[in-house]
Scaffold this motif. Sequence first.
Motif, short mmCIF file in Angstrom:
data_model
loop_
_atom_site.label_atom_id
_atom_site.label_comp_id
_atom_site.label_asym_id
_atom_site.label_seq_id
_atom_site.Cartn_x
_atom_site.Cartn_y
_atom_site.Cartn_z
N PHE A 196 -29.52 -43.05 -7.23
CA PHE A 196 -29.84 -41.94 -6.32
C PHE A 196 -29.30 -42.23 -4.93
CE2 PHE A 196 -32.84 -40.39 -3.08
CZ PHE A 196 -32.64 -39.03 -3.24
N ASP A 197 -28.59 -41.26 -4.37
CA ASP A 197 -28.07 -41.40 -3.01
C ASP A 197 -28.63 -40.29 -2.14
OD1 ASP A 197 -26.63 -42.27 -0.82
OD2 ASP A 197 -24.81 -41.27 -1.44
N SER A 198 -28.11 -39.11 -2.26
CA SER A 198 -28.60 -38.02 -1.42
C SER A 198 -28.80 -36.73 -2.19
CB SER A 198 -27.67 -37.79 -0.24
OG SER A 198 -26.38 -37.46 -0.70
N TYR A 199 -28.38 -36.67 -3.44
CA TYR A 199 -28.53 -35.46 -4.23
C TYR A 199 -29.25 -35.76 -5.53
CZ TYR A 199 -25.08 -33.50 -1.06
OH TYR A 199 -24.43 -33.08 0.05
N ILE A 200 -30.10 -34.86 -5.94
CA ILE A 200 -30.78 -34.97 -7.23
C ILE A 200 -30.35 -33.78 -8.07
CG2 ILE A 200 -33.01 -34.90 -8.42
CD1 ILE A 200 -34.24 -36.22 -5.97
N ASN A 201 -29.97 -34.03 -9.29
CA ASN A 201 -29.56 -32.97 -10.20
C ASN A 201 -30.80 -32.36 -10.85
OD1 ASN A 201 -27.98 -31.31 -11.76
ND2 ASN A 201 -27.58 -32.85 -13.32
N SER A 236 -35.80 -33.41 -13.13
CA SER A 236 -34.51 -33.95 -12.70
C SER A 236 -33.99 -34.95 -13.73
CB SER A 236 -34.64 -34.64 -11.35
OG SER A 236 -35.38 -35.83 -11.48
#
Length: 68
Positions: free
Chosen positions: A20-25, A14
């Motif tokens: 970081f909030d709720s999505y990881i790229n 990643s």
Amino acid sequence: MTNKRNFTYQIFESGSLEGFDSYINILNYHALDMHAYANMKDDVINFIDDINHLINKWRLEGNDCLSF
């Protein structure tokens, strides 16, 4: 773990977790086909048990286990 002789590790790479909030790229994904060895299941269970004891000791000493 099951009693399968073959399994696949799924490894994700990643980007930065900063903000970081709720999505990881997910930047890269790798699938590694593996073959189990005799008593591997017992080794994994023992490793997880050791980690559990380490975390409990850490927390009993007043340290926090912070999430991402």
